[in-house]
Scaffold this active site. Structure first.
Site, PDB file in Angstrom:
ATOM      1  N   ASP A  11      -8.551  15.283 -30.993  1.00 25.05           N
ATOM      2  CA  ASP A  11      -7.944  14.395 -31.991  1.00 25.05           C
ATOM      3  C   ASP A  11      -8.420  14.778 -33.397  1.00 25.05           C
ATOM      4  O   ASP A  11      -9.432  15.487 -33.539  1.00 25.05           O
ATOM      5  CB  ASP A  11      -8.388  12.960 -31.621  1.00 25.05           C
ATOM      6  CG  ASP A  11      -7.925  11.908 -32.593  1.00 25.05           C
ATOM      7  OD1 ASP A  11      -6.808  12.024 -33.132  1.00 25.05           O
ATOM      8  OD2 ASP A  11      -8.696  10.940 -32.808  1.00 25.05           O
ATOM      9  N   ASP A  13      -8.232  12.324 -36.716  1.00 25.81           N
ATOM     10  CA  ASP A  13      -8.878  11.248 -37.481  1.00 25.81           C
ATOM     11  C   ASP A  13     -10.065  10.649 -36.729  1.00 25.81           C
ATOM     12  O   ASP A  13      -9.954  10.255 -35.564  1.00 25.81           O
ATOM     13  CB  ASP A  13      -7.858  10.147 -37.816  1.00 25.81           C
ATOM     14  CG  ASP A  13      -6.745  10.675 -38.730  1.00 25.81           C
ATOM     15  OD1 ASP A  13      -7.032  11.561 -39.551  1.00 25.81           O
ATOM     16  OD2 ASP A  13      -5.598  10.209 -38.600  1.00 25.81           O
ATOM     17  N   ASP A 117     -11.279   9.321 -30.412  1.00 26.26           N
ATOM     18  CA  ASP A 117     -12.132   8.155 -30.709  1.00 26.26           C
ATOM     19  C   ASP A 117     -11.498   6.846 -30.251  1.00 26.26           C
ATOM     20  O   ASP A 117     -12.153   5.804 -30.311  1.00 26.26           O
ATOM     21  CB  ASP A 117     -12.434   8.071 -32.216  1.00 26.26           C
ATOM     22  CG  ASP A 117     -11.185   7.795 -33.030  1.00 26.26           C
ATOM     23  OD1 ASP A 117     -10.242   8.624 -32.959  1.00 26.26           O
ATOM     24  OD2 ASP A 117     -11.127   6.757 -33.714  1.00 26.26           O
TER      25      ASP A 117
HETATM   26 MG   LIG Z   1      -8.604   9.301 -34.028  1.00 25.08          MG
END
Ligand SMILES: [Mg+2]
Length: 155
Positions: A11, A13, A117
């Site tokens: 990922d 961000d 996340d």
């Molecule tokens: Mg993320």
């Protein structure tokens, strides 16, 4: 016979890019806006998370792994698509741009590992492989993630 490589998605961000810090400084530029990300400049100017570039490069160059970036766009902000592409070229180079996937439906990608996340929201909970929850107690940072992969694939 060549061994099948494990497919790994990473990922952007909060995993490769420091979105939290970038959001604070972008908000300072546009204090009146509830959604400052609607203004161009946020995504392409994010700083990398500590050790993210070195760790991604290590994964990317590992002969037993096939590594892709899998990031969801900010769908209301068309510039987020282009800026994510610009960020990847700037920090990781064109070879990684070739492996950049921008999709809000992460579960549709086939693979073995997803480093993200968020546990859900963009299909993470339905991903067929293993979710490596970045920022969790088990994987608080990049060194814990690379240690895990070293153990897993180099043993
Ligand atoms: Mg993320």
């Amino acid at each position: 016979m060549t061994e099948k490589k494990a497919i790994v998605y990473v990922d952007m961000d909060h995993v490769l890019c420091d979105y939290a810090a970038g959001f604070v400084s972008h908000k300072a530029k546009y204090p009146a806006l509830a959604f400052p990300q609607s203004k161009p400049g946020l995504y392409e100017n994010l700083d990398p998370i500590p050790d993210a570039i070195e760790s991604y490069t290590w994964l990317h160059e590992h002969p037993k792994l096939d590594v892709y970036i899998l990031t969801a766009p900010s769908i209301k902000n068309p510039h987020s698509y282009a800026e994510k592409r610009i960020w990847v070229e700037k920090y990781l180079g064109m070879a990684v741009v070739e492996n950049l996937i921008i999709s809000p439906h992460k579960h549709l990608n086939k693979g073995d590992y997803l480093i993200d996340d968020m546990p859900s929201g963009q299909g993470q909970n339905n991903f067929e492989g293993q979710l490596i929850l970045f920022g969790s107690e088990e994987f608080p940072d990049w060194s814990s993630v690379t240690r895990y992969f070293k153990c897993k694939i180099e043993s």
